[in-house]
Design an enzyme around this catalytic site. Structure first.
Site, short mmCIF file in Angstrom:
data_model
loop_
_atom_site.label_atom_id
_atom_site.label_comp_id
_atom_site.label_asym_id
_atom_site.label_seq_id
_atom_site.Cartn_x
_atom_site.Cartn_y
_atom_site.Cartn_z
N ASP A 1 63.03 15.71 0.10
CA ASP A 1 63.76 14.56 0.05
C ASP A 1 63.63 13.61 -1.32
OD1 ASP A 1 61.68 12.15 2.22
OD2 ASP A 1 61.48 12.65 0.10
N CYS B 1 69.05 6.03 21.67
CA CYS B 1 68.71 5.54 20.29
C CYS B 1 69.29 4.40 19.90
CB CYS B 1 68.52 6.52 19.25
SG CYS B 1 70.58 7.40 19.11
N CYS C 1 67.32 -2.03 9.25
CA CYS C 1 66.35 -0.91 9.62
C CYS C 1 64.79 -1.33 9.37
CB CYS C 1 66.85 0.38 9.28
SG CYS C 1 65.56 1.55 9.71
N CYS D 1 58.97 2.82 11.47
CA CYS D 1 59.55 2.70 12.98
C CYS D 1 60.05 4.06 13.74
CB CYS D 1 60.70 1.55 12.82
SG CYS D 1 61.30 1.47 14.74
N CYS E 1 63.73 4.96 17.54
CA CYS E 1 65.05 5.69 17.76
C CYS E 1 64.58 7.18 17.99
CB CYS E 1 65.99 5.56 16.95
SG CYS E 1 65.52 5.67 15.24
N CYS F 1 64.49 9.24 22.34
CA CYS F 1 65.30 10.50 22.40
C CYS F 1 64.70 11.35 23.24
CB CYS F 1 65.41 10.94 20.95
SG CYS F 1 66.55 12.50 20.89
FE1 SF4 Z 1 70.15 9.48 20.41
FE2 SF4 Z 1 68.58 11.38 20.75
FE3 SF4 Z 1 70.36 10.41 22.62
FE4 SF4 Z 1 71.18 12.05 20.60
S1 SF4 Z 1 70.04 12.74 22.09
S2 SF4 Z 1 72.08 10.08 21.50
S3 SF4 Z 1 69.68 11.27 19.09
S4 SF4 Z 1 68.39 9.39 21.90
FE1 SF4 Z 2 65.42 1.92 12.08
FE2 SF4 Z 2 65.53 3.71 14.35
FE3 SF4 Z 2 63.76 1.84 13.93
FE4 SF4 Z 2 66.31 1.14 14.42
S1 SF4 Z 2 64.98 2.21 15.91
S2 SF4 Z 2 64.87 0.01 13.35
S3 SF4 Z 2 67.12 2.64 13.21
S4 SF4 Z 2 63.78 3.35 12.69
#
Ligand code: SF4
Ligand code: SF4
Length: 371
Positions: free
Chosen positions: A130, A191, A211, A238, A241, A245
């Site tokens: 990265d 997410c 973010c 964070c 998200c 999932c």
């Molecule tokens: Fe988001 Fe995961 Fe749902 Fe895809 S499967 S929309 S990445 S929470």
């Molecule tokens: Fe950033 Fe994901 Fe946290 Fe939202 S949930 S603030 S996109 S890391």
């Protein structure tokens, strides 16, 4: 070359990589989207995208003559979310590996590159994790490691999204993987709905300037007042998200014990940080992922979390922050203290206002209504 790829795959697994895929080095399909993303201002202060933009067009921008890319995933721990006591801050799970992941993964990539060039002396190989201008998630998707979720991260049906991505570029043609990376987000929007700061402009598009990870890790500035309270307990990064999932709900599978120790701490004690001088800060954090934010960023983040918790036991630490040598720490501490309007904090804010010269700090001190 088939035996070479098999050897690389086996050596990569020995190094702790959970998945390995090989793809041709081709023009980046997402280049125009990257350009638009930058033009919209979604990259914020991450100027390195614009400064190296041309290099993102093709992996040749990273290794001249690139013909193939080996994509690798390296899982990290993903314990369930635990409580975050008052006076503590939450950190993204990838920080639970005690060392900076670059320091862990780079030596592994170097050994794999050496393996390649020993078996194929005419080849050149370069390993990256990265820090190079490469669309790593796109490459990993092409190599069959997963699909790009609506949260922009690479998802894998077995490993979810809690893993680092790394790539090795080589200037010889290797046999490619033909695994398909079918998307499995379906109608899910968990997410997008859960993001505390509404940072997703639309599925697959993140406005980094909203973010929490961007503000607590990448930025050196004070986050906009409108979103500070949404940071909650997040002190460094964070995971929201990822936590929501469904592909991350399964028990850890594919996580391989790394040769690095894993910290049992999922939250950091914040109050004592204000007592550390520059040298103490450096020796405590220099080898950790948190050092990317440096002392000023970490104290800024700590002040915002303490302001969100509104527990008056944090006031003595925030008073130290209010008189810190770094303006961003003073500004964040002023905002936090205004959220705890005791006689002690009001008096200290008044004294600071009388001597403060930095415009950013003065703006925070002059807020009538703390948000
Ligand atoms: Fe988001 Fe995961 Fe749902 Fe895809 S499967 S929309 S990445 S929470
Ligand atoms: Fe950033 Fe994901 Fe946290 Fe939202 S949930 S603030 S996109 S890391």
């Amino acid at each position: 070359m088939k035996p070479l790829v098999d050897e690389i795959r086996s050596a990569a697994h020995d190094e702790g990589f959970a998945d390995v895929g090989v793809t041709p080095a081709v023009d980046s399909q997402g280049f125009s989207s990257l350009v638009q993303w930058i033009e919209h201002g979604y990259a914020g202060q991450m100027r390195y995208f614009a400064e190296r933009l041309d290099a993102y067009r093709h992996p040749r921008g990273v290794l001249p003559g690139s013909k193939s890319i080996i994509a690798l995933s390296y899982p990290y721990p993903r314990p369930p979310r635990s409580d975050c006591p008052v006076g503590h801050g939450r950190a993204a799970r990838y920080t639970m590996i005690d060392d900076d992941y670059h320091d862990i993964i780079h030596p592994k990539l170097k050994r794999l590159c050496r393996h390649i060039t020993q078996s194929c002396p005419d080849a050149r190989a370069r390993g990256i994790v990265d820090t190079a201008p490469l669309m790593e998630r796109e490459v990993a998707e092409l190599a069959g490691l997963g699909w790009r979720g609506k949260n922009t991260l690479l998802l894998n049906r077995l490993a979810g999204s809690y893993f680092f991505l790394a790539c090795i570029l080589v200037d010889v043609v290797l046999p490619y993987d033909t695994r398909e990376s079918t998307a499995h987000c379906g109608v899910c929007t968990a997410c997008l709905d859960a993001c505390p700061t509404d940072a997703f402009v639309q599925p697959h598009v993140l406005d980094a300037t909203r973010c929490i990870s961007y503000w607590t890790i990448e930025s050196r500035e004070l986050p906009p007042v409108a979103i500070r309270s949404n940071f909650g307990d997040w002190w460094f990064g964070c995971d929201v998200c990822q936590e929501v999932c469904p592909w991350n709900r399964k028990p850890t599978r594919g996580y391989l014990e790394s040769d690095s120790s894993v910290s049992p701490e999922s939250s950091a004690e914040l109050l004592s940080l204000f007592e550390l001088d520059e040298n103490e800060f450096r020796s405590r954090f220099r080898k950790t992922p948190m050092w990317r934010s440096k002392r000023g960023g970490l104290l800024r983040n700590a002040a915002i979390v303490l302001g969100n918790q509104r527990d008056i036991s944090a006031i003595p630490s925030l008073l130290m922050g209010l008189n810190d040598s770094e303006a961003v720490v003073r500004a964040a501490s002023a905002w936090a203290l205004q959220r705890m309007p005791t006689p002690q904090s009001r008096a200290a804010l008044g004294r600071r206002f009388a001597i403060e010269t930095d415009p950013m700090v003065l703006t925070e001190l002059a807020r009538d209504e703390p948000s």
